[in-house]
Design an enzyme around this catalytic site. Structure first.
Site, short mmCIF file in Angstrom:
data_model
loop_
_atom_site.label_atom_id
_atom_site.label_comp_id
_atom_site.label_asym_id
_atom_site.label_seq_id
_atom_site.Cartn_x
_atom_site.Cartn_y
_atom_site.Cartn_z
N HIS A 245 41.74 50.64 48.01
CA HIS A 245 40.52 50.11 48.62
C HIS A 245 39.33 50.31 47.68
O HIS A 245 39.10 51.41 47.19
CB HIS A 245 40.25 50.82 49.95
CG HIS A 245 39.14 50.23 50.75
ND1 HIS A 245 39.36 49.25 51.69
CD2 HIS A 245 37.81 50.48 50.77
CE1 HIS A 245 38.21 48.92 52.27
NE2 HIS A 245 37.24 49.66 51.71
N ASP A 246 38.59 49.24 47.45
CA ASP A 246 37.40 49.32 46.62
C ASP A 246 36.16 49.42 47.48
O ASP A 246 36.00 48.68 48.46
CB ASP A 246 37.32 48.11 45.69
CG ASP A 246 38.46 48.07 44.68
OD1 ASP A 246 38.83 49.15 44.20
OD2 ASP A 246 38.98 46.98 44.40
N CYS A 248 32.94 49.56 49.68
CA CYS A 248 32.04 48.58 50.28
C CYS A 248 31.16 49.34 51.26
O CYS A 248 31.49 49.47 52.43
CB CYS A 248 32.81 47.46 50.97
SG CYS A 248 31.73 46.24 51.75
N GLU A 290 31.54 49.38 43.96
CA GLU A 290 30.76 48.62 44.92
C GLU A 290 30.56 47.17 44.48
O GLU A 290 30.24 46.89 43.33
CB GLU A 290 29.39 49.28 45.11
CG GLU A 290 28.48 48.60 46.10
CD GLU A 290 28.99 48.68 47.53
OE1 GLU A 290 29.20 47.61 48.14
OE2 GLU A 290 29.21 49.80 48.03
N GLY A 291 30.76 46.25 45.43
CA GLY A 291 30.51 44.83 45.17
C GLY A 291 31.37 44.25 44.07
O GLY A 291 30.86 43.56 43.18
N ASP A 330 34.57 38.73 39.49
CA ASP A 330 35.05 40.06 39.85
C ASP A 330 35.14 40.90 38.58
O ASP A 330 35.59 40.41 37.54
CB ASP A 330 36.42 39.94 40.50
CG ASP A 330 36.83 41.16 41.30
OD1 ASP A 330 36.63 42.28 40.80
OD2 ASP A 330 37.35 40.99 42.41
N ARG A 332 36.36 44.33 38.85
CA ARG A 332 37.02 45.57 39.25
C ARG A 332 38.15 45.96 38.32
O ARG A 332 38.54 47.12 38.25
CB ARG A 332 37.54 45.44 40.68
CG ARG A 332 36.44 45.50 41.71
CD ARG A 332 36.95 45.26 43.11
NE ARG A 332 37.38 43.88 43.31
CZ ARG A 332 37.83 43.40 44.45
NH1 ARG A 332 37.93 44.21 45.50
NH2 ARG A 332 38.17 42.14 44.57
N SER A 354 47.57 45.34 51.40
CA SER A 354 46.62 44.57 50.62
C SER A 354 47.14 43.15 50.49
O SER A 354 48.34 42.92 50.35
CB SER A 354 46.42 45.17 49.23
OG SER A 354 45.61 44.33 48.43
N LYS A 359 45.55 43.30 42.87
CA LYS A 359 46.01 44.67 43.02
C LYS A 359 47.53 44.76 42.93
O LYS A 359 48.08 45.72 42.37
CB LYS A 359 45.53 45.25 44.35
CG LYS A 359 44.03 45.39 44.46
CD LYS A 359 43.61 45.86 45.85
CE LYS A 359 42.09 45.95 45.97
NZ LYS A 359 41.65 46.35 47.34
#
Length: 418
Positions: A245-246, A248, A290-291, A330, A332, A354, A359
């Site tokens: 989980h990233d 938020c 975040e984001g 993105d 990430r 997910s 991922k």
């Protein structure tokens, strides 16, 4: 109480080796034991020992510098690591000695006090980059699941009041630059130059000290929540559930309904609890990104752009509006996501909570088998988050649909405007 600080004097530059010819303590990345690998030393208490670029504590290193400047922290302070050992042992695992499997964290980072006790007694400032503790968590969504009968208390993992026993792990990023470069298919020199130039020249050592191969970047790290027995993570006879989980903040903490982040996180925790109750283990990896790693300011600007555009917020322009503001959809970079799982000794994920191919694919490429991908249940998707979910499905996120034949089929999402 104000602590003593170093006397004001000439500034010692770290961009070039000292005239004394002192060589940094060697680091042999991928060594089979901590002593052979060597400690990660990113402190300035003893500059001659320092063997990495950057500073401990990630983004919080700047607060440490401010505290020293304000006289609230001694620049000579060395942490007392008495009774700070991991609450539960983790590792070592075979993956730790593979320099290609783990490149973004120090697998021995929680064993500093044990592995380098002699050097700590001699006054070396060697700090852990990983900490392991025990805790309980309690989410209203879990109590709702208990009331609905999806979760049942067992007295060990899930308690009658809704508390869940977990092992919590905090990890600071530690980058092995040759491995990071290989992971992103760029040369080490190209990686170093980009990191130097596009952080405003913050770390000159990136381009002047090619002898230093490890970088402690000023970014957020990971929080890991483990459910069930840690031994089950590396046991092929027992199942493992996982949610990567990233961060938020708006959804995870404050319940904003423009995205599915908190609902999916809560659902992932529920699946982890169920798997732990079945004798397996659950893993929630919470990344400070975040984001989509674009930052919260950019994220809120994108929200405005999406809602104010002609025709309103729409799935077909979801990623386009992000790219217009940020220049990219993105950042990430999930290529680094498998490292935590390798550190935990995981070789198979039975229930991966997910829908993101970004991922899923790096996990599989790194040698981790994924048996089942678990999408978020439709009933948990907030109304205002439908645009996000439809856009992600159209972009290739995993989903399940029921064809005319009535059998469950796993297919790629299709755009609503096709």
């Amino acid at each position: 109480m104000r602590g003593p600080t170093r006397q004001q004097g000439h500034i010692v530059l770290t961009s070039h080796p000292g005239a004394s010819g002192v060589k940094p303590v060697p680091i042999k990345w991928g060594a089979a034991d901590a002593r052979t690998r060597g400690p990660v030393i990113a402190t300035t208490a003893e500059p001659k020992h320092r063997n990495v670029i950057g500073a401990h504590a990630g983004a919080y290193a700047l607060y440490r510098a401010l505290a020293i400047a304000a006289g609230r922290l001694s620049s000579f302070h060395i942490p007392d690591l008495t009774d700070t050992a991991p609450a539960e042992p983790i590792g070592p695992h075979p993956q730790w000695s593979d320099p290609k499997r783990i490149v973004s964290l120090d697998p021995w980072g929680h064993m500093v006090a044990e592995a380098f006790s002699d050097r700590l007694k001699d006054g070396w400032d060697i700090r852990p980059t990983i900490a392991v503790t025990k805790a309980r968590i309690n989410l209203p969504e879990l109590r709702d699941a208990m009331a609905a009968g999806r979760l049942k208390t067992d007295g060990t993992v899930l308690l009658p009041n809704g508390d869940v026993r977990v092992i919590k792990v905090a990890i600071e990023p530690v980058w092995y630059l040759p491995g990071i470069a290989e992971r992103f298919a760029v040369s080490e020199s190209q990686l170093r130059r980009s990191l130097f130039e596009y952080t405003g020249g913050m770390f000159a050592e990136l381009v002047t000290r090619t002898d230093l191969k490890v970088f402690v970047p000023p970014i957020g790290g990971h929080s890991i929540y483990l459910f069930g027995e840690i031994a089950a993570l590396a046991d092929p006879a027992r199942k493992v559930a996982c949610r990567i989980h990233d961060e938020c903040n708006g959804s995870d903490v404050f319940g904003s309904d423009i995205c599915t982040c908190r609902p999916y996180l809560a659902h992932g925790i529920e699946v982890c609890i169920q798997t732990a109750q079945e004798g397996g283990a659950g893993v929630v990896v919470y990344n400070r990104k975040e984001g989509r790693a674009l930052g919260e300011v950019t994220k809120f600007l994108v929200y405005n752009a999406r809602k104010r555009q002609e025709g309103g917020d729409r799935a077909e322009t979801y990623f386009e509006r992000t790219e217009c503001v940020a220049g990219v959809q993105d950042m990430r970079f999930q290529e680094l996501a498998p490292d935590v799982m390798h550190w935990l000794g995981v070789s198979r994920i039975d229930r991966f909570c997910s829908m993101s191919d970004m991922k899923y694919e790096p996990l599989v490429r790194s040698g981790i088998e994924v048996i089942e991908r678990v999408p978020i249940p439709e009933g948990l998707i907030p109304a205002d988050a439908r645009v996000e979910m439809d856009a992600k499905k159209a972009a290739g996120y995993y989903t399940e649909s029921v064809p005319d034949g009535g059998e469950l089929a796993k297919v790629k999402g299709r755009s609503l405007i096709e």
